[in-house]
Design a protein around this motif. Sequence first.
Motif, PDB file in Angstrom:
ATOM      1  N   UNK A  63       7.639  32.943  13.199  1.00  0.00           N
ATOM      2  CA  UNK A  63       6.777  34.068  13.563  1.00  0.00           C
ATOM      3  C   UNK A  63       5.931  34.486  12.371  1.00  0.00           C
ATOM      4  N   UNK A  64       4.942  35.330  12.634  1.00  0.00           N
ATOM      5  CA  UNK A  64       4.033  35.802  11.595  1.00  0.00           C
ATOM      6  C   UNK A  64       4.562  37.085  10.966  1.00  0.00           C
ATOM      7  N   UNK A  65       4.159  37.334   9.702  1.00  0.00           N
ATOM      8  CA  UNK A  65       4.437  38.583   9.001  1.00  0.00           C
ATOM      9  C   UNK A  65       3.108  39.299   8.761  1.00  0.00           C
ATOM     10  N   UNK A  66       3.071  40.594   9.041  1.00  0.00           N
ATOM     11  CA  UNK A  66       1.844  41.394   8.897  1.00  0.00           C
ATOM     12  C   UNK A  66       2.171  42.599   8.031  1.00  0.00           C
ATOM     13  N   UNK A  67       1.379  42.800   6.947  1.00  0.00           N
ATOM     14  CA  UNK A  67       1.607  43.911   6.021  1.00  0.00           C
ATOM     15  C   UNK A  67       0.319  44.724   5.897  1.00  0.00           C
TER      16      UNK A  67
ATOM     17  N   UNK B  23      -2.373  41.900   4.833  1.00  0.00           N
ATOM     18  CA  UNK B  23      -1.919  40.551   4.493  1.00  0.00           C
ATOM     19  C   UNK B  23      -1.196  39.995   5.707  1.00  0.00           C
ATOM     20  N   UNK B  24      -1.625  38.792   6.170  1.00  0.00           N
ATOM     21  CA  UNK B  24      -0.999  38.141   7.317  1.00  0.00           C
ATOM     22  C   UNK B  24      -0.535  36.750   6.878  1.00  0.00           C
ATOM     23  N   UNK B  25       0.784  36.493   7.049  1.00  0.00           N
ATOM     24  CA  UNK B  25       1.370  35.158   6.818  1.00  0.00           C
ATOM     25  C   UNK B  25       1.663  34.587   8.201  1.00  0.00           C
ATOM     26  N   UNK B  26       0.857  33.623   8.688  1.00  0.00           N
ATOM     27  CA  UNK B  26       0.939  33.206  10.093  1.00  0.00           C
ATOM     28  C   UNK B  26       2.273  32.567  10.477  1.00  0.00           C
ATOM     29  N   UNK B  27       2.921  31.866   9.573  1.00  0.00           N
ATOM     30  CA  UNK B  27       4.083  31.074   9.985  1.00  0.00           C
ATOM     31  C   UNK B  27       5.165  31.155   8.914  1.00  0.00           C
TER      32      UNK B  27
ATOM     33  N   UNK C 156       4.857  47.530   7.251  1.00  0.00           N
ATOM     34  CA  UNK C 156       4.781  46.287   8.013  1.00  0.00           C
ATOM     35  C   UNK C 156       5.052  46.565   9.487  1.00  0.00           C
ATOM     36  N   UNK C 157       4.379  45.859  10.331  1.00  0.00           N
ATOM     37  CA  UNK C 157       4.616  45.948  11.777  1.00  0.00           C
ATOM     38  C   UNK C 157       5.590  44.863  12.245  1.00  0.00           C
ATOM     39  N   UNK C 158       6.076  44.054  11.314  1.00  0.00           N
ATOM     40  CA  UNK C 158       6.998  42.969  11.679  1.00  0.00           C
ATOM     41  C   UNK C 158       8.224  43.027  10.764  1.00  0.00           C
ATOM     42  N   UNK C 159       9.055  44.082  10.863  1.00  0.00           N
ATOM     43  CA  UNK C 159      10.204  44.181   9.952  1.00  0.00           C
ATOM     44  C   UNK C 159      11.275  43.129  10.222  1.00  0.00           C
ATOM     45  N   UNK C 160      11.377  42.673  11.490  1.00  0.00           N
ATOM     46  CA  UNK C 160      12.372  41.665  11.834  1.00  0.00           C
ATOM     47  C   UNK C 160      11.713  40.601  12.706  1.00  0.00           C
ATOM     48  N   UNK C 161      11.709  39.351  12.230  1.00  0.00           N
ATOM     49  CA  UNK C 161      11.089  38.263  12.982  1.00  0.00           C
ATOM     50  C   UNK C 161      12.001  37.046  12.906  1.00  0.00           C
TER      51      UNK C 161
END
Length: 1005
Positions: free
Chosen positions: A431-435, A500-504, A422-427
Amino acid sequence: MGLVQCLVAAFLFLLLFFLGLSTGQRVVTVQKGPLYRVRGSHITLWCKVSGYQGPAEQNFQWSIYLPSAPEREVQIISTMDPSFPYAIYTQRVRSRGIYVERVQGDAVLLHITELQDRDAGEYECHTPSTDETYFGSYSAKTNLSVIADTLSASVVPQVLTRTEGDAVELTCEVSKSTAQHTHLSVGWYHLQGTGEHRAEEVLTLSKDFTLRPGPSYMQRFLVADVQLNKFGNTTYKLSIRGVELSDQGQLYCEAAEWIEDPDETWKDISRKQTGRTSLVVTSQGRDLSVDITATETSLAEGDTLQLNCVVGSQKSSSRHFGVLWLLNGIQVARVDPHGVLIFEEEYEERAKLGKLQAFKQSNTVYVLTIYEVGLQDNGTYHCSVSEMKTPGDFDSIQTNLSSGIQVNVKPVESRMHLSVSTSTPQVMAGDALIFLCEVRGATSPLSVRWWHLPPQHPGPRVLVATMERDGTLSLGSTYQDSRTRGSLRLEKVSSGTFTLVIPNTLDEGDGGRYGCKATDSSQGRSWTEEGETAVTVSPMGLGLHATLRSRTAIVRYGQSFELICQVSASYAFEMVPVSMGWFFQPSPPTGRYHELVWVFPNGTMTWGATQSHFQGKAQPIKSATNFKLCIHNVTAANEGTYQCEVEVWRRSTLPLGKPAATVKSNAVGIKVMLPESKLQVATKESSVEIAGGADTAVECRITSAQNNSQFAITWYLLPPPPADASALQIVRADYSSVLEYGAEFSSPAQKSRFLSQRVSSNIFWLRILSANPGDRGRYYCVVEEWLWLADSWYKLGEGASGGTALEFKLPERELRLEETERSISVKEGEDVTLCCLLQGAHVPATHLSATWFWEKSGHTRRLLTLRLDGAIEYPLETLAGRLFLRRPTTGDFSLTLRSVEEGDAGVYRCLVQEWQQDSQGKDWALQAAVYSEYIQLTPIPPESTVLSRICSSPPLLNFILYLPLVLILLLALAVFCWYLKKSKKGSITGDELMEMQWAGGAKRT
């Protein structure tokens, strides 16, 4: 009998009488008749008793009234007296041909083991009394009729030999000729072997004309292999189709005759068994053999398995077989004698896909084929062959199971490698989550399944999304609503790369572990790999804090002040949407804060409805992390407590609904200083001496004040000694010149004499008309300075003037009063007279007036005033009904206080004034005045008497009222007992008279 014994006896008699009324009556119940029973049978009659007193175990006595002598009782048997039976029944009772069985303490059964013709008649069940009073029924009767036994049942004795599967028929002849209406039941029974064993029911036609099979024959009855049919009026035929080895033994028929009693129950009155028929069943030879083979017993996943089941038997072409395929003892498929194939439920899906087949190759060869075997197909296989007599039979003639064959399926090792990052380990929430899911080594298109396991969540994984091999997408139920987390994006970047992208993200619950599961399927084989990664979603309330401060806490009227709300958080606060609310609580507090204004992220402002006066003078200002509220041209209404509230919204959603986090600041108080008061009032003390009845004025002078100020003037009177008397308010004129009189000066006469008057802008007078010695004292004023400030009147300050002592210059004539008691004590509720008597006679040309005063707790009140015209004023209306002014003579002004109460305590005194009219006959001039001495009145509480104590205690009062009644009742009982005793002594019975006569004759001889 003594008096005490007589009283005890009378008491017990009354007690037993009332107890007797409260208990029930004895009722004896016997079996309802008429009853019909067969000669020679064993019969029972029941009897029970209820509503009795005494021991729980009651005794019973049975008697009979024979038809030849219906009035004569013949005793049969008793539970309490062995000598009770008459001679004709003694032998049968001793030999237990007749006996009584106790079912429970109050119920028995009469047994007659062999019924005879002479036993017919009317039976009576009697229960000897154990009751204290004879009340109820103690016996009951029923009729018994003895009839002949006409039932007969017969079977032709024979020995039958049958082979397994053959049929057998047995006939039973049953008849009856009973005059009464009866029903028959006919049943067949089976005994194993020739010995006496417990019979097993085969099939019975009941009295209700229904067939009832025995447990061992239930299944064969349901398929019509066992039948019972009636032919004509007397013939009952048992048919067994396809006898089994277990049917060998003896068979017999049993018939029973039933009659319905008056209580609507059915009773069997006669039973008959027939002779026995022997049945021998020979075994059919069994030559069935079963063998199982496999083309290959060691396979890899995806290979094909074929199993053959071979049946060996003689004349196999004319026989009927059913085959079961078993894996590890569990049925897989079944082939019936017609070749119909049935799979078990868990194998149906594979069979529909053509991956599982079973068929009948011939009458002796059966084949099971599994295509693309898997690890679940590992294990031991058997085939079971059952032979049926006919293709449609459910029961088999014989069954044989093959030996087991072990099949081993080896798994094919996976060559896939999967990694998740993941490029978003801490948000932050919002914010969005990207895997990223990368798969290497796949040989065919992949299906991918994404799942989520929330933090500290022990439950099952939550499905996020799925992408099938053909690219079909489906979302988990939690992620289907795009309004919560936005529109999820699941993309295939390359053959082995998926995103996989979770926008919000909503909150910290969207953190935790996310996993990717990839499946590679080829040629019926599949490989699965999965991996996971962790992310942290911080709530927007984390570290959120608001601090409110002000550079000054005290603001002068008309100036401005600034409030600063400083907000901090553990994230970049300036990057998220923020709403700011300002709240205000007036001083003094009203219990809750009122909304001033809300400032939303788009700059829109909404003002509160209850504090609209802030609008136009309050200015919200926003900076990066600070929020300010500037309030200009401050008034007193702006004084109070202020608070700010911060609402934080997720970046990806509009500020609608519920915010992601909310925090309130500390409270800051702002005090508004009003303009300083410059009020100064003249404080010089002065005195005024006037003649009685003259008018006078007291001055109140203001020496300094604010421009445009208005004044409220309150006039006070401090009466002459005693020194602890408090000042009395005369009248108050507020800044609008509205007058308000004090309680002591609220009567119309006082209002007409004391007037407040404004002479100039800074001078106020209190005018006193027709002053009299009762107006003596020190007069002063209290001035309040009021100023209109923008929206309301505000009090700036107040000051008191110096006092003006009012004295009276009286003529040289002097009045004197008679001396009286200075302290009077009187009981509460009694009347008291306070003396006020003038010495000597007054001048004829003068008139007298009198006033009574009452002083309590430092306050002096006028009770009543006798005016010159003789009218009486009562300033205290609550006491007017209890005050009475005595006037036996002209100079007597004594006051009577009726029904003294505790609250009447205090100091009383009277004032007597002498007036004379001027020469013109218009005005009255005071000539003299005199005060009486102080009279201290002390009420005494009433004493407690014996009668008052009795009346105040209900239990004691009831005791005194009812004690004489109880004593009179006891005395009457004693006289009654004495009378009985005397009557007994005075009476002579007949036996005693004979004894006395015999004794007299003996003495004469």
